[in-house]
Motif scaffolding. Sequence first.
Motif, PDB file in Angstrom:
ATOM      1  N   LYS A 153      39.469 -26.604  -3.067  1.00  0.00           N
ATOM      2  CA  LYS A 153      40.794 -27.014  -3.538  1.00  0.00           C
ATOM      3  C   LYS A 153      41.753 -25.870  -3.218  1.00  0.00           C
ATOM      4  CE  LYS A 153      40.397 -27.856  -7.988  1.00  0.00           C
ATOM      5  NZ  LYS A 153      40.677 -28.408  -9.335  1.00  0.00           N
ATOM      6  N   THR A 164      44.627 -32.168  -7.931  1.00  0.00           N
ATOM      7  CA  THR A 164      43.716 -33.317  -7.958  1.00  0.00           C
ATOM      8  C   THR A 164      43.231 -33.728  -6.579  1.00  0.00           C
ATOM      9  OG1 THR A 164      45.573 -34.861  -7.894  1.00  0.00           O
ATOM     10  CG2 THR A 164      44.734 -34.205 -10.079  1.00  0.00           C
ATOM     11  N   SER A 165      43.509 -32.936  -5.563  1.00  0.00           N
ATOM     12  CA  SER A 165      43.003 -33.265  -4.234  1.00  0.00           C
ATOM     13  C   SER A 165      42.349 -32.034  -3.621  1.00  0.00           C
ATOM     14  CB  SER A 165      44.120 -33.783  -3.328  1.00  0.00           C
ATOM     15  OG  SER A 165      45.110 -32.788  -3.171  1.00  0.00           O
ATOM     16  N   SER A 195      39.267 -38.221  -5.479  1.00  0.00           N
ATOM     17  CA  SER A 195      40.534 -38.390  -4.791  1.00  0.00           C
ATOM     18  C   SER A 195      40.522 -37.872  -3.359  1.00  0.00           C
ATOM     19  CB  SER A 195      41.644 -37.714  -5.583  1.00  0.00           C
ATOM     20  OG  SER A 195      41.418 -36.332  -5.653  1.00  0.00           O
ATOM     21  N   CYS A 196      39.588 -37.004  -2.993  1.00  0.00           N
ATOM     22  CA  CYS A 196      39.562 -36.467  -1.640  1.00  0.00           C
ATOM     23  C   CYS A 196      39.247 -37.533  -0.609  1.00  0.00           C
ATOM     24  CB  CYS A 196      38.516 -35.364  -1.515  1.00  0.00           C
ATOM     25  SG  CYS A 196      38.961 -33.864  -2.340  1.00  0.00           S
ATOM     26  N   LYS A 197      38.135 -38.167  -0.777  1.00  0.00           N
ATOM     27  CA  LYS A 197      37.663 -39.158   0.177  1.00  0.00           C
ATOM     28  C   LYS A 197      37.044 -40.295  -0.629  1.00  0.00           C
ATOM     29  CE  LYS A 197      36.825 -35.745   3.738  1.00  0.00           C
ATOM     30  NZ  LYS A 197      35.901 -35.144   4.633  1.00  0.00           N
ATOM     31  N   VAL A 234      38.757 -34.290  -8.197  1.00  0.00           N
ATOM     32  CA  VAL A 234      38.921 -33.846  -6.818  1.00  0.00           C
ATOM     33  C   VAL A 234      38.003 -34.631  -5.899  1.00  0.00           C
ATOM     34  CG1 VAL A 234      38.507 -31.926  -5.247  1.00  0.00           C
ATOM     35  CG2 VAL A 234      39.689 -31.529  -7.378  1.00  0.00           C
ATOM     36  N   TYR A 290      38.929 -30.937  -0.506  1.00  0.00           N
ATOM     37  CA  TYR A 290      38.137 -31.246   0.680  1.00  0.00           C
ATOM     38  C   TYR A 290      36.661 -31.077   0.371  1.00  0.00           C
ATOM     39  CZ  TYR A 290      42.736 -30.777   2.597  1.00  0.00           C
ATOM     40  OH  TYR A 290      44.083 -30.949   2.825  1.00  0.00           O
ATOM     41  N   GLU A 336      45.385 -30.057   6.257  1.00  0.00           N
ATOM     42  CA  GLU A 336      46.807 -30.417   6.215  1.00  0.00           C
ATOM     43  C   GLU A 336      47.704 -29.188   6.359  1.00  0.00           C
ATOM     44  OE1 GLU A 336      47.784 -33.286   3.095  1.00  0.00           O
ATOM     45  OE2 GLU A 336      45.653 -33.813   3.013  1.00  0.00           O
TER      46      GLU A 336
END
Length: 161
Positions: free
Chosen positions: A109, A121-122, A16-18, A13, A124, A59
Motif C-alpha cells: 500500500k 483502501t487500495s 479493493s485491489c483486484k 486492500v 497491490y 500508477e
Amino acid sequence: MKKLILVLGLLGVIVSCKPKQQLVSTTVDRKSQVAMKGSWTLTSVSFPGSEYFKVTSFEVADAKCFEGSTWEFVSNNDTGKMALTKSGCPAYASDFKWYVTKEQQVVLKFLNEGDKARKVTSGYILALGNQTLESFQLTDVVQVGNNKAKVVYQFKKNNSK
C-alpha cells in the motif's frame, strides 16, 4: 483492538485491489518477510514471454522507470520507503506498508504524505518468487488487450558498509 482494525483494513486492500482475484489470507509469512528486511535496488523489469509493452507500474510511471529505484523494507513494523532514481523519469518517492502472506504474495500500500495506512483502501498484490538472501522477484499480472501478461521486478540487496 488495533490488530483487528489493521487486519480489517488490510482485508479491505485485498478486496479493493483486484476484486476478480481470489482473496489471499492476511496470515503473515514472517520468515519470508524478515528475509526482505533491508535496502534493495530494483535492478530490472521484464515481461517474460511477451514483447515489450507499455505498463504504468503502481500508477506512478512507466515500468522501466523503476529500474534502479531504491527500496527499504522494514519487517518489524511492515513499513518501507521507495524512490525512483532513473534519469529521464519522473521524480517520485513514497512510504508504503507491506506484508508477505503464507501464499507468498506481497501486499503493498503506497502512502501519500499525510496518509494513514488504515485509511488507504487500495494497494497491490504481487507474487514473491526466487527469494534468496541477496535477491528476490515480485511478479504482477496485468491486462494487455484481451490477454494477461506478467511483469517481473527483480530486486538485489544493497551491500551494507
